[in-house]
Each structure stands twice: as C-alpha cells, then as structure tokens.
Design a protein around this motif. Structure first.
Motif, PDB file in Angstrom:
ATOM      1  N   LEU A  12       0.828  -1.205   0.000  1.00 43.18           N
ATOM      2  CA  LEU A  12       0.000   0.000   0.000  1.00 43.18           C
ATOM      3  C   LEU A  12       0.864   1.257   0.000  1.00 43.18           C
ATOM      4  O   LEU A  12       0.499   2.261  -0.601  1.00 43.18           O
ATOM      5  CB  LEU A  12      -0.938   0.006   1.212  1.00 43.18           C
ATOM      6  CG  LEU A  12      -2.102  -0.969   1.118  1.00 43.18           C
ATOM      7  CD1 LEU A  12      -2.774  -1.122   2.474  1.00 43.18           C
ATOM      8  CD2 LEU A  12      -3.109  -0.507   0.069  1.00 43.18           C
ATOM      9  N   ARG A  71       3.314   1.362  -4.115  1.00 47.98           N
ATOM     10  CA  ARG A  71       2.559   0.760  -5.209  1.00 47.98           C
ATOM     11  C   ARG A  71       3.434   0.362  -6.389  1.00 47.98           C
ATOM     12  O   ARG A  71       3.112  -0.546  -7.134  1.00 47.98           O
ATOM     13  CB  ARG A  71       1.467   1.709  -5.714  1.00 47.98           C
ATOM     14  CG  ARG A  71       0.249   1.817  -4.880  1.00 47.98           C
ATOM     15  CD  ARG A  71      -0.297   0.549  -4.310  1.00 47.98           C
ATOM     16  NE  ARG A  71      -0.738  -0.462  -5.258  1.00 47.98           N
ATOM     17  CZ  ARG A  71      -1.031  -1.703  -4.906  1.00 47.98           C
ATOM     18  NH1 ARG A  71      -0.937  -2.088  -3.660  1.00 47.98           N
ATOM     19  NH2 ARG A  71      -1.426  -2.569  -5.798  1.00 47.98           N
ATOM     20  N   THR A 128      -7.937   6.459   1.442  1.00 44.48           N
ATOM     21  CA  THR A 128      -8.496   6.812   0.143  1.00 44.48           C
ATOM     22  C   THR A 128      -9.147   5.594  -0.509  1.00 44.48           C
ATOM     23  O   THR A 128      -8.745   4.452  -0.241  1.00 44.48           O
ATOM     24  CB  THR A 128      -7.409   7.355  -0.805  1.00 44.48           C
ATOM     25  OG1 THR A 128      -6.480   6.292  -1.091  1.00 44.48           O
ATOM     26  CG2 THR A 128      -6.676   8.546  -0.194  1.00 44.48           C
ATOM     27  N   PRO A 129     -10.134   5.822  -1.369  1.00 45.00           N
ATOM     28  CA  PRO A 129     -10.747   4.692  -2.090  1.00 45.00           C
ATOM     29  C   PRO A 129      -9.724   3.886  -2.890  1.00 45.00           C
ATOM     30  O   PRO A 129      -9.844   2.669  -3.001  1.00 45.00           O
ATOM     31  CB  PRO A 129     -11.767   5.373  -3.008  1.00 45.00           C
ATOM     32  CG  PRO A 129     -12.110   6.649  -2.310  1.00 45.00           C
ATOM     33  CD  PRO A 129     -10.820   7.079  -1.648  1.00 45.00           C
ATOM     34  N   SER A 130      -8.713   4.551  -3.422  1.00 48.38           N
ATOM     35  CA  SER A 130      -7.716   3.811  -4.212  1.00 48.38           C
ATOM     36  C   SER A 130      -6.924   2.842  -3.330  1.00 48.38           C
ATOM     37  O   SER A 130      -6.528   1.772  -3.790  1.00 48.38           O
ATOM     38  CB  SER A 130      -6.774   4.762  -4.945  1.00 48.38           C
ATOM     39  OG  SER A 130      -5.992   5.505  -4.042  1.00 48.38           O
ATOM     40  N   GLU A 131      -6.710   3.189  -2.064  1.00 50.77           N
ATOM     41  CA  GLU A 131      -6.016   2.257  -1.163  1.00 50.77           C
ATOM     42  C   GLU A 131      -6.848   0.997  -0.931  1.00 50.77           C
ATOM     43  O   GLU A 131      -6.307  -0.113  -0.905  1.00 50.77           O
ATOM     44  CB  GLU A 131      -5.738   2.923   0.188  1.00 50.77           C
ATOM     45  CG  GLU A 131      -4.675   3.986   0.146  1.00 50.77           C
ATOM     46  CD  GLU A 131      -4.523   4.661   1.485  1.00 50.77           C
ATOM     47  OE1 GLU A 131      -3.420   4.570   2.053  1.00 50.77           O
ATOM     48  OE2 GLU A 131      -5.507   5.267   1.970  1.00 50.77           O
ATOM     49  N   LEU A 153      -9.078  -0.202  -2.994  1.00 47.68           N
ATOM     50  CA  LEU A 153      -9.014  -0.924  -4.262  1.00 47.68           C
ATOM     51  C   LEU A 153      -7.705  -1.709  -4.372  1.00 47.68           C
ATOM     52  O   LEU A 153      -7.708  -2.888  -4.735  1.00 47.68           O
ATOM     53  CB  LEU A 153      -9.142   0.049  -5.439  1.00 47.68           C
ATOM     54  CG  LEU A 153      -9.038  -0.554  -6.831  1.00 47.68           C
ATOM     55  CD1 LEU A 153     -10.175  -1.530  -7.087  1.00 47.68           C
ATOM     56  CD2 LEU A 153      -9.038   0.545  -7.876  1.00 47.68           C
ATOM     57  N   HIS A 154      -6.591  -1.080  -4.036  1.00 51.33           N
ATOM     58  CA  HIS A 154      -5.287  -1.752  -4.099  1.00 51.33           C
ATOM     59  C   HIS A 154      -5.215  -2.918  -3.115  1.00 51.33           C
ATOM     60  O   HIS A 154      -4.672  -3.978  -3.449  1.00 51.33           O
ATOM     61  CB  HIS A 154      -4.152  -0.772  -3.838  1.00 51.33           C
ATOM     62  CG  HIS A 154      -3.942   0.185  -4.960  1.00 51.33           C
ATOM     63  ND1 HIS A 154      -3.628   1.499  -4.759  1.00 51.33           N
ATOM     64  CD2 HIS A 154      -4.021   0.034  -6.298  1.00 51.33           C
ATOM     65  CE1 HIS A 154      -3.515   2.110  -5.914  1.00 51.33           C
ATOM     66  NE2 HIS A 154      -3.751   1.241  -6.867  1.00 51.33           N
ATOM     67  N   GLN A 213      -7.062  -5.744  -4.673  1.00 48.09           N
ATOM     68  CA  GLN A 213      -6.290  -6.333  -5.774  1.00 48.09           C
ATOM     69  C   GLN A 213      -5.176  -7.233  -5.236  1.00 48.09           C
ATOM     70  O   GLN A 213      -4.969  -8.342  -5.753  1.00 48.09           O
ATOM     71  CB  GLN A 213      -5.701  -5.233  -6.660  1.00 48.09           C
ATOM     72  CG  GLN A 213      -6.744  -4.503  -7.468  1.00 48.09           C
ATOM     73  CD  GLN A 213      -6.190  -3.254  -8.142  1.00 48.09           C
ATOM     74  OE1 GLN A 213      -5.189  -2.681  -7.722  1.00 48.09           O
ATOM     75  NE2 GLN A 213      -6.871  -2.810  -9.189  1.00 48.09           N
TER      76      GLN A 213
END
Length: 148
Positions: free
Chosen positions: A51, A54, A106-109, A111-112, A115
């Motif tokens: 995280l 990346r 964050t939303p991207s964290e 998501l990651h 994944q």
C-alpha cells in the motif's frame, strides 16, 4: 498511506479478530495458534508495504507466503473452501478496520488492498490444487500445468 498505517497500528487486533472468526471454521478448530497464524503476520506486513509502495515489484506476499500457506493447509488436510474462507475472513477483518477508522484512507487504497488480496487468493488456490493433485498421485507435469 492511511490504510497501511491502520494495518500496522492494529496488526495484533487484526490477528486476534481474524483468529476468532477463523476458529469457527471446521478444520481451523484443531490447529494450534502458531499453525493457524502461520504466515498471516508477514502477509499483513507485506500488504502494508504494498500500500505504501505501489510501484514495488515485491511479489513475496502473493507468491511465497501464499504457496507456503497452501502447502501447510494441504498437509493439514484442509478443504480448499476452508482455505479460501480464511482469506475471505482476513479481507473482511481488514475492511472492517477501514470502516471503523475511515479517516485518511483513500478509495484507491481500498481498491489496491483488494487487488493484492485477490492475487494472494489466486496463488493460494493454484498452489493448493497443485499440492492436492500431487498428493493424490497426479503426475508432476499435470500439476505444474495448473495456472499456466
């Protein structure tokens, strides 16, 4: 960095919650704490590192840790469904931590994280199937072709 910080700050709490939930699974009830946890603490460390970084190409968590975990569970005569349930409980526990403390995440964290956990599930499933086939006498070549 918020989710990585949460995972690191609450690592022991995540492990306790995860173990409590996983202990409700049939096969996991018979394991010692050390055997149950096996590589989960290292996996949490790897997830936090991924995280933060990346761009990192460190596949240790999704490769080596997943393979070792799968091998141990095959040797302990686990069912693949229970192995996947363990990983689902880990995902649920980590997402629950985020829900409890969403500030700075964050939303991207998220998501990651999902994944990376999907990669772990994929490697673990493939390795479990390979090991199970090998133990049941499938040829090495047949077992090796899984996942290719």
């Amino acid at each position: 960095m918020g989710l990585a910080r949460l995972i690191e700050a609450h690592k022991q709490e995540v492990l306790v919650r995860w173990k409590e939930l996983v202990r409700t699974l049939t096969d996991a009830r018979k394991l010692s704490d050390a055997s149950l946890e096996d590589h989960v603490p290292e996996l949490l460390d790897w997830l936090a590192k991924r995280l933060r970084e990346r761009a990192s190409t460190d596949d240790y968590g999704s490769q080596m840790l997943s393979r070792v975990h799968a091998f141990q569970r095959v040797c302990e005569h686990f069912d693949l469904v229970e192995v996947l349930a363990e990983l689902a409980v880990l995902r649920e526990t980590l997402l629950g931590l985020w829900v409890e403390e969403p500030e700075g995440v964050t939303p991207s964290e998220v998501l990651h994280l999902n994944q990376d956990l999907d990669d772990v599930v994929t490697v673990c499933t493939t390795e479990f199937a390979r090991r199970a086939l090998a133990l049941r006498g499938a040829s090495e070549a047949a077992a090796e072709t899984m996942g290719h």
